[in-house]
Design a protein around this motif. Structure first.
Motif, PDB file in Angstrom:
ATOM      1  N   THR A 195       0.828  -1.198   0.000  1.00 34.60           N
ATOM      2  CA  THR A 195       0.000   0.000   0.000  1.00 34.60           C
ATOM      3  C   THR A 195       0.867   1.254   0.000  1.00 34.60           C
ATOM      4  OG1 THR A 195      -1.708  -1.189   1.215  1.00 34.60           O
ATOM      5  CG2 THR A 195      -1.865   1.197   1.193  1.00 34.60           C
ATOM      6  N   GLY A 196       1.947   1.225   0.753  1.00 37.50           N
ATOM      7  CA  GLY A 196       2.866   2.363   0.770  1.00 37.50           C
ATOM      8  C   GLY A 196       3.519   2.608  -0.578  1.00 37.50           C
ATOM      9  N   LEU A 197       3.908   1.520  -1.250  1.00 36.18           N
ATOM     10  CA  LEU A 197       4.491   1.673  -2.582  1.00 36.18           C
ATOM     11  C   LEU A 197       3.484   2.223  -3.577  1.00 36.18           C
ATOM     12  CD1 LEU A 197       6.693  -1.529  -2.892  1.00 36.18           C
ATOM     13  CD2 LEU A 197       7.452   0.840  -2.831  1.00 36.18           C
ATOM     14  N   ILE A 198       2.254   1.725  -3.526  1.00 38.43           N
ATOM     15  CA  ILE A 198       1.209   2.253  -4.408  1.00 38.43           C
ATOM     16  C   ILE A 198       0.968   3.727  -4.108  1.00 38.43           C
ATOM     17  CG2 ILE A 198      -1.252   2.099  -4.997  1.00 38.43           C
ATOM     18  CD1 ILE A 198      -1.007  -0.923  -4.470  1.00 38.43           C
ATOM     19  N   PHE A 225       3.640  10.304  -6.945  1.00 33.52           N
ATOM     20  CA  PHE A 225       4.669  10.834  -7.837  1.00 33.52           C
ATOM     21  C   PHE A 225       4.162  10.910  -9.275  1.00 33.52           C
ATOM     22  CE2 PHE A 225       8.382  10.197 -10.618  1.00 33.52           C
ATOM     23  CZ  PHE A 225       9.106  11.319 -10.273  1.00 33.52           C
ATOM     24  N   GLY A 226       3.479   9.853  -9.718  1.00 38.15           N
ATOM     25  CA  GLY A 226       2.931   9.842 -11.080  1.00 38.15           C
ATOM     26  C   GLY A 226       1.885  10.918 -11.289  1.00 38.15           C
ATOM     27  N   GLY A 227       1.031  11.130 -10.293  1.00 34.64           N
ATOM     28  CA  GLY A 227       0.023  12.187 -10.397  1.00 34.64           C
ATOM     29  C   GLY A 227       0.646  13.567 -10.468  1.00 34.64           C
ATOM     30  N   LEU A 240       2.321  13.912 -14.032  1.00 33.69           N
ATOM     31  CA  LEU A 240       1.318  14.127 -15.078  1.00 33.69           C
ATOM     32  C   LEU A 240       0.645  15.487 -14.945  1.00 33.69           C
ATOM     33  CD1 LEU A 240      -0.285  10.598 -15.380  1.00 33.69           C
ATOM     34  CD2 LEU A 240       1.159  11.773 -17.032  1.00 33.69           C
ATOM     35  N   SER A 241       0.414  15.931 -13.722  1.00 36.02           N
ATOM     36  CA  SER A 241      -0.170  17.249 -13.513  1.00 36.02           C
ATOM     37  C   SER A 241       0.755  18.345 -14.015  1.00 36.02           C
ATOM     38  CB  SER A 241      -0.474  17.452 -12.029  1.00 36.02           C
ATOM     39  OG  SER A 241      -0.929  18.748 -11.783  1.00 36.02           O
ATOM     40  N   SER A 242       2.043  18.211 -13.742  1.00 31.83           N
ATOM     41  CA  SER A 242       2.988  19.245 -14.217  1.00 31.83           C
ATOM     42  C   SER A 242       3.161  19.207 -15.730  1.00 31.83           C
ATOM     43  CB  SER A 242       4.342  19.081 -13.525  1.00 31.83           C
ATOM     44  OG  SER A 242       4.950  17.876 -13.925  1.00 31.83           O
ATOM     45  N   LEU A 243       2.964  18.049 -16.345  1.00 33.17           N
ATOM     46  CA  LEU A 243       3.077  17.968 -17.801  1.00 33.17           C
ATOM     47  C   LEU A 243       1.867  18.564 -18.513  1.00 33.17           C
ATOM     48  CD1 LEU A 243       4.583  14.400 -18.307  1.00 33.17           C
ATOM     49  CD2 LEU A 243       5.711  16.591 -18.657  1.00 33.17           C
ATOM     50  N   PHE A 244       0.682  18.356 -17.960  1.00 31.81           N
ATOM     51  CA  PHE A 244      -0.535  18.803 -18.638  1.00 31.81           C
ATOM     52  C   PHE A 244      -0.985  20.204 -18.240  1.00 31.81           C
ATOM     53  CE2 PHE A 244      -1.031  14.190 -19.223  1.00 31.81           C
ATOM     54  CZ  PHE A 244      -1.182  14.187 -20.604  1.00 31.81           C
ATOM     55  N   LEU A 272      -5.125   9.334  -4.175  1.00 30.85           N
ATOM     56  CA  LEU A 272      -6.428   8.718  -3.920  1.00 30.85           C
ATOM     57  C   LEU A 272      -6.913   7.906  -5.111  1.00 30.85           C
ATOM     58  CD1 LEU A 272      -8.219  11.606  -2.030  1.00 30.85           C
ATOM     59  CD2 LEU A 272      -7.237   9.531  -1.094  1.00 30.85           C
ATOM     60  N   PHE A 273      -6.766   8.449  -6.307  1.00 29.19           N
ATOM     61  CA  PHE A 273      -7.171   7.698  -7.496  1.00 29.19           C
ATOM     62  C   PHE A 273      -6.303   6.459  -7.678  1.00 29.19           C
ATOM     63  CE2 PHE A 273      -9.102  11.773  -9.077  1.00 29.19           C
ATOM     64  CZ  PHE A 273     -10.406  11.301  -9.034  1.00 29.19           C
ATOM     65  N   GLY A 274      -5.031   6.535  -7.346  1.00 26.14           N
ATOM     66  CA  GLY A 274      -4.156   5.371  -7.428  1.00 26.14           C
ATOM     67  C   GLY A 274      -4.559   4.275  -6.465  1.00 26.14           C
ATOM     68  N   LEU A 275      -4.881   4.649  -5.226  1.00 24.48           N
ATOM     69  CA  LEU A 275      -5.305   3.651  -4.238  1.00 24.48           C
ATOM     70  C   LEU A 275      -6.654   3.037  -4.594  1.00 24.48           C
ATOM     71  CD1 LEU A 275      -4.223   5.381  -0.912  1.00 24.48           C
ATOM     72  CD2 LEU A 275      -3.168   3.397  -2.003  1.00 24.48           C
ATOM     73  N   ILE A 276      -7.588   3.854  -5.061  1.00 22.49           N
ATOM     74  CA  ILE A 276      -8.900   3.332  -5.470  1.00 22.49           C
ATOM     75  C   ILE A 276      -8.755   2.423  -6.684  1.00 22.49           C
ATOM     76  CG2 ILE A 276     -11.141   3.998  -6.437  1.00 22.49           C
ATOM     77  CD1 ILE A 276     -10.997   6.474  -4.607  1.00 22.49           C
ATOM     78  N   GLY A 277      -7.927   2.812  -7.631  1.00 22.84           N
ATOM     79  CA  GLY A 277      -7.693   1.970  -8.801  1.00 22.84           C
ATOM     80  C   GLY A 277      -7.058   0.635  -8.431  1.00 22.84           C
ATOM     81  N   ALA A 278      -6.116   0.646  -7.501  1.00 23.46           N
ATOM     82  CA  ALA A 278      -5.488  -0.602  -7.057  1.00 23.46           C
ATOM     83  C   ALA A 278      -6.500  -1.498  -6.357  1.00 23.46           C
ATOM     84  CB  ALA A 278      -4.316  -0.295  -6.129  1.00 23.46           C
TER      85      ALA A 278
END
Length: 66
Positions: free
Chosen positions: A5-8, A14-16, A19-23, A36-42
């Motif tokens: 869970t910590g790794l997710i 970090f991924g969010g 991606l936020s800084s890119l878009f 939150l979206f990463g944990l819910i998706g997992a």
């Protein structure tokens, strides 16, 4: 389980942020929505992957009440 869970948490945070800084280049955004979206998706991917193993599918989709 806590390590996974910590790794997710860290990877999706970090991924969010990346991606936020890119878009969104014209403004700074701060928040935990990527995590939150990463944990819910997992969680949803685990439920879908092991769908036949769960006896009460509705409770597993919405969360186990404490």
């Amino acid at each position: 389980m806590a390590v996974k869970t910590g790794l997710i948490f860290l990877i999706s945070g970090f991924g969010g942020s990346v991606l936020s800084s890119l878009f969104i280049r014209n403004s700074v955004s701060v928040g935990a929505s990527g995590v939150l979206f990463g944990l819910i998706g997992a969680m949803l991917s685990e439920v879908i992957t092991n769908w036949t193993l769960h006896s009460n599918k509705v409770i597993n989709c919405i969360g186990d009440p404490v």
